[in-house]
Design an enzyme around this catalytic site. Sequence first.
Site, PDB file in Angstrom:
ATOM      1  N   GLY A 225     -20.383 -43.839  -6.624  1.00 23.47           N
ATOM      2  CA  GLY A 225     -21.337 -43.044  -6.314  1.00 23.47           C
ATOM      3  C   GLY A 225     -22.064 -42.910  -4.740  1.00 23.47           C
ATOM      4  O   GLY A 225     -22.034 -44.522  -4.274  1.00 23.47           O
ATOM      5  N   THR A 227     -25.892 -44.327  -3.039  1.00 21.83           N
ATOM      6  CA  THR A 227     -26.484 -46.078  -2.917  1.00 21.83           C
ATOM      7  C   THR A 227     -27.382 -45.169  -3.692  1.00 21.83           C
ATOM      8  O   THR A 227     -28.497 -45.463  -5.084  1.00 21.83           O
ATOM      9  CB  THR A 227     -26.655 -46.295  -2.443  1.00 21.83           C
ATOM     10  OG1 THR A 227     -25.722 -47.223  -1.825  1.00 21.83           O
ATOM     11  CG2 THR A 227     -27.715 -47.512  -2.344  1.00 21.83           C
ATOM     12  N   ALA A 228     -27.925 -44.066  -3.408  1.00 24.85           N
ATOM     13  CA  ALA A 228     -29.085 -43.263  -4.211  1.00 24.85           C
ATOM     14  C   ALA A 228     -29.209 -43.122  -5.295  1.00 24.85           C
ATOM     15  O   ALA A 228     -29.954 -42.865  -6.151  1.00 24.85           O
ATOM     16  CB  ALA A 228     -29.833 -41.430  -3.494  1.00 24.85           C
ATOM     17  N   THR A 229     -28.047 -41.870  -5.840  1.00 25.15           N
ATOM     18  CA  THR A 229     -27.881 -41.559  -7.384  1.00 25.15           C
ATOM     19  C   THR A 229     -28.180 -43.143  -7.790  1.00 25.15           C
ATOM     20  O   THR A 229     -28.498 -42.815  -9.095  1.00 25.15           O
ATOM     21  CB  THR A 229     -26.261 -41.120  -6.841  1.00 25.15           C
ATOM     22  OG1 THR A 229     -26.210 -40.101  -5.901  1.00 25.15           O
ATOM     23  CG2 THR A 229     -25.951 -40.126  -8.528  1.00 25.15           C
ATOM     24  N   GLU A 247     -20.639 -48.458  -8.088  1.00 25.08           N
ATOM     25  CA  GLU A 247     -20.265 -48.662  -6.755  1.00 25.08           C
ATOM     26  C   GLU A 247     -20.331 -47.777  -6.120  1.00 25.08           C
ATOM     27  O   GLU A 247     -20.289 -46.839  -6.425  1.00 25.08           O
ATOM     28  CB  GLU A 247     -18.286 -48.667  -7.520  1.00 25.08           C
ATOM     29  CG  GLU A 247     -17.505 -49.546  -8.934  1.00 25.08           C
ATOM     30  CD  GLU A 247     -17.440 -50.750  -8.019  1.00 25.08           C
ATOM     31  OE1 GLU A 247     -17.771 -51.072  -6.745  1.00 25.08           O
ATOM     32  OE2 GLU A 247     -17.309 -51.896  -9.197  1.00 25.08           O
ATOM     33  N   CYS A 281     -15.080 -44.960   0.838  1.00 20.54           N
ATOM     34  CA  CYS A 281     -16.221 -45.566   0.418  1.00 20.54           C
ATOM     35  C   CYS A 281     -15.730 -47.210   1.451  1.00 20.54           C
ATOM     36  O   CYS A 281     -16.095 -47.687   2.445  1.00 20.54           O
ATOM     37  CB  CYS A 281     -16.420 -46.567  -1.002  1.00 20.54           C
ATOM     38  SG  CYS A 281     -14.875 -46.511  -1.796  1.00 20.54           S
ATOM     39  N   GLU A 383     -24.717 -44.030   6.084  1.00 26.74           N
ATOM     40  CA  GLU A 383     -23.607 -44.208   5.534  1.00 26.74           C
ATOM     41  C   GLU A 383     -23.471 -42.324   6.230  1.00 26.74           C
ATOM     42  O   GLU A 383     -24.197 -42.141   5.756  1.00 26.74           O
ATOM     43  CB  GLU A 383     -23.017 -44.640   3.937  1.00 26.74           C
ATOM     44  CG  GLU A 383     -21.825 -43.865   4.127  1.00 26.74           C
ATOM     45  CD  GLU A 383     -21.807 -44.071   2.357  1.00 26.74           C
ATOM     46  OE1 GLU A 383     -22.674 -43.265   1.612  1.00 26.74           O
ATOM     47  OE2 GLU A 383     -20.343 -44.529   1.882  1.00 26.74           O
TER      48      GLU A 383
HETATM   49  P1  NDP Z   1     -23.105 -38.708  -5.531  1.00 24.84           P
HETATM   50  O1  NDP Z   1     -23.994 -39.727  -5.746  1.00 24.84           O
HETATM   51  O2  NDP Z   1     -23.558 -37.234  -4.845  1.00 24.84           O
HETATM   52  O3  NDP Z   1     -21.950 -38.556  -7.087  1.00 24.84           O
HETATM   53  C1  NDP Z   1     -21.256 -39.020  -6.965  1.00 24.84           C
HETATM   54  C2  NDP Z   1     -21.247 -38.401  -9.310  1.00 24.84           C
HETATM   55  O4  NDP Z   1     -22.931 -38.562  -9.604  1.00 24.84           O
HETATM   56  C3  NDP Z   1     -20.949 -36.854  -9.694  1.00 24.84           C
HETATM   57  O5  NDP Z   1     -20.552 -36.940 -10.531  1.00 24.84           O
HETATM   58  C4  NDP Z   1     -22.587 -36.746  -9.044  1.00 24.84           C
HETATM   59  O6  NDP Z   1     -22.402 -34.903 -10.014  1.00 24.84           O
HETATM   60  C5  NDP Z   1     -23.048 -37.711 -10.401  1.00 24.84           C
HETATM   61  N1  NDP Z   1     -24.760 -37.812 -10.610  1.00 24.84           N
HETATM   62  C6  NDP Z   1     -25.890 -36.785  -8.730  1.00 24.84           C
HETATM   63  N2  NDP Z   1     -26.583 -36.813  -9.600  1.00 24.84           N
HETATM   64  C7  NDP Z   1     -26.883 -37.984 -10.539  1.00 24.84           C
HETATM   65  C8  NDP Z   1     -27.729 -37.881 -11.725  1.00 24.84           C
HETATM   66  N3  NDP Z   1     -29.063 -37.720 -11.021  1.00 24.84           N
HETATM   67  N4  NDP Z   1     -27.496 -38.714 -12.540  1.00 24.84           N
HETATM   68  C9  NDP Z   1     -26.860 -38.974 -12.956  1.00 24.84           C
HETATM   69  N5  NDP Z   1     -25.095 -38.704 -11.883  1.00 24.84           N
HETATM   70  C10 NDP Z   1     -25.715 -38.116 -11.041  1.00 24.84           C
HETATM   71  O7  NDP Z   1     -21.943 -39.509  -4.573  1.00 24.84           O
HETATM   72  P2  NDP Z   1     -20.710 -38.087  -3.981  1.00 24.84           P
HETATM   73  O8  NDP Z   1     -20.080 -37.621  -5.009  1.00 24.84           O
HETATM   74  O9  NDP Z   1     -21.291 -37.750  -3.277  1.00 24.84           O
HETATM   75  O10 NDP Z   1     -19.582 -39.117  -3.122  1.00 24.84           O
HETATM   76  C11 NDP Z   1     -19.665 -39.885  -2.480  1.00 24.84           C
HETATM   77  C12 NDP Z   1     -20.826 -41.604  -2.510  1.00 24.84           C
HETATM   78  O11 NDP Z   1     -19.831 -42.788  -2.889  1.00 24.84           O
HETATM   79  C13 NDP Z   1     -20.346 -42.338  -0.686  1.00 24.84           C
HETATM   80  O12 NDP Z   1     -21.614 -42.947  -1.283  1.00 24.84           O
HETATM   81  C14 NDP Z   1     -19.180 -42.987  -1.384  1.00 24.84           C
HETATM   82  O13 NDP Z   1     -19.512 -44.723  -0.419  1.00 24.84           O
HETATM   83  C15 NDP Z   1     -19.087 -43.162  -2.848  1.00 24.84           C
HETATM   84  N6  NDP Z   1     -18.402 -44.257  -2.700  1.00 24.84           N
HETATM   85  C16 NDP Z   1     -18.268 -45.465  -4.182  1.00 24.84           C
HETATM   86  C17 NDP Z   1     -17.688 -45.852  -3.659  1.00 24.84           C
HETATM   87  C18 NDP Z   1     -17.375 -47.547  -4.384  1.00 24.84           C
HETATM   88  O14 NDP Z   1     -16.248 -47.482  -5.220  1.00 24.84           O
HETATM   89  N7  NDP Z   1     -18.033 -48.117  -3.895  1.00 24.84           N
HETATM   90  C19 NDP Z   1     -16.406 -45.221  -3.665  1.00 24.84           C
HETATM   91  C20 NDP Z   1     -16.112 -44.093  -3.498  1.00 24.84           C
HETATM   92  C21 NDP Z   1     -16.755 -43.085  -2.916  1.00 24.84           C
HETATM   93  P3  NDP Z   1     -22.355 -33.927  -8.800  1.00 24.84           P
HETATM   94  O15 NDP Z   1     -21.297 -34.314  -7.987  1.00 24.84           O
HETATM   95  O16 NDP Z   1     -21.443 -33.201 -10.030  1.00 24.84           O
HETATM   96  O17 NDP Z   1     -24.109 -33.614  -8.376  1.00 24.84           O
END
Ligand code: NDP
Length: 479
Positions: A225, A227-229, A247, A281, A383
């Site tokens: 997901g 970077t901040a998360t 990742e 990503c 990003e």
């Molecule tokens: P997020 O970080 O917002 O969310 C990723 C997952 O984490 C979701 O299931 C989300 O839940 C969950 N989440 C959110 N907040 C928390 C928390 N505080 N604690 C634990 N889990 C949490 O990413 P996005 O879904 O917006 O995806 C896009 C991002 O993912 C982009 O930055 C992209 O670059 C990255 N990415 C990286 C990849 C890699 O392989 N390096 C591949 C694909 C994407 P919910 O959605 O239900 O809030």
Amino acid sequence: MQLRNYINNQLVAPIGGQYLDNIDPSTGAVYSYIPDSDEKDVDMAVQAAKAAFPAWSALSTEIRADYLDKLAAGIEKRLEAFAKAESIDNGKPIKLARIVDIPRSVSNFRFFASAVRQFSTDTHDMGNEGFNYTLRQPIGVVACISPWNLPLYLFTWKIAPALAAGNCVIAKPSEITPMTAYLLSEVAIEVGLPAGVLNIIHGLGGKVGNALSHHPDIKAISFTGGTATGRIIAGIAAPQFKKLSLELGGKNPNIIFADCNLEAAVATSVRSSFQNQGQICLCGSRILVERSVYEVFKTAFLAKAAQLTNGDPLEETTQQGAIVSAAHYQKVLDCIALAKQEGGKILLGGNAITVKGRCEKGYFIAPTVIEGLPHNCRTNMEEIFGPVVTLTPFDTEEEALMLANATEYGLSATIWTENLRKAHRVAAKVQAGVVWINCWLVRDLRTPFGGVKNSGVGREGGAEALRFFTEAKNVCVVY
Ligand code: NDP
């Protein structure tokens, strides 16, 4: 339609009885409801997983691998239903879901079924003194948290190696794209996966994800997901010494040298810029072009990108679907506005699009190409994760590398040149975990996958994933 959590091999309502709207981004309309689960649902799943762990981890590798093969076959049997669900949930063209997302999810289970059958461990011989052997033992209950951009593809990329290695899993899909994870729970029931081995909890990151990060009985977290998360999860999990694989985001350079095969570079760059509306990503969002071919590349790239058809994701001819959510649509439009403020010249797109008919209220943005920005402005550093790329000229190989390495990210890079020495030299120096030379997104599932700098910690793929999901135990024997 009301989705349910999958706990202990049963589909169950969230304990709190609350649901969230699930919106089809191509129409803006609510089309299903998903459990707004909380820490009570997570704890119920963890208890089921803990109870299942002794029997699951004691099964032979062969039997566990057979279950993975059954899950693969179960998805494959319903490929069209999965592809349609993914397209509706995410807004991606159905063709893409049908030829990439769902087949890759099938491959993830098949690949790790095969990989674990061949997984071996080390011995270290001490000559006359004795020897060491290393056991690779499952960790216990692990969490897999995945994003919305490649929903089932990334969800199964984590679940498959975790299960293969003998762990029991609590998995959380993004609440924005829960549908194929729900269908996977139906497949798991159909194939008779033992109760508690896999549990799928739907809901918000701040509730379910947060509860997973805190739960003391979850010993490892594999997260993909933003970077901040990732930073939040690491902050909670690290003091508990949970194993972490992160990742994260990217701002990947796509480096076009003058001596490349320009036709191939243009064709692939259109894909690497805009596939899945730029919401991958690995998309190359910063296109760096050697000055002597800058204008030629630009003209050809713009002409090809202008041909991409935005439209109803469920139509076979659509190449560009909807942006995943209203919030993300607004974020991408704000980023385009920022690029203009920073002095960027919009060469293509730069605007929202209305798709006539069924999708009139959907979240569509035209493929957007911007030039004239300094390499260190926010548009080139942060990003965007949408159909937006920048073009930047460079004069020398050193400058190309400086520009490529100028962001806090380091996920992937693409290099276009016919000069073999230069290709390998630049590949060695570019700060990225994944490098493609004269191609993009060609994946061999055996290879290590992941990023450096703020793009992540740890590697997925092949034996790397099986190592992550096991603990190494060294046993020393003295003669
Ligand atoms: P997020 O970080 O917002 O969310 C990723 C997952 O984490 C979701 O299931 C989300 O839940 C969950 N989440 C959110 N907040 C928390 C928390 N505080 N604690 C634990 N889990 C949490 O990413 P996005 O879904 O917006 O995806 C896009 C991002 O993912 C982009 O930055 C992209 O670059 C990255 N990415 C990286 C990849 C890699 O392989 N390096 C591949 C694909 C994407 P919910 O959605 O239900 O809030």
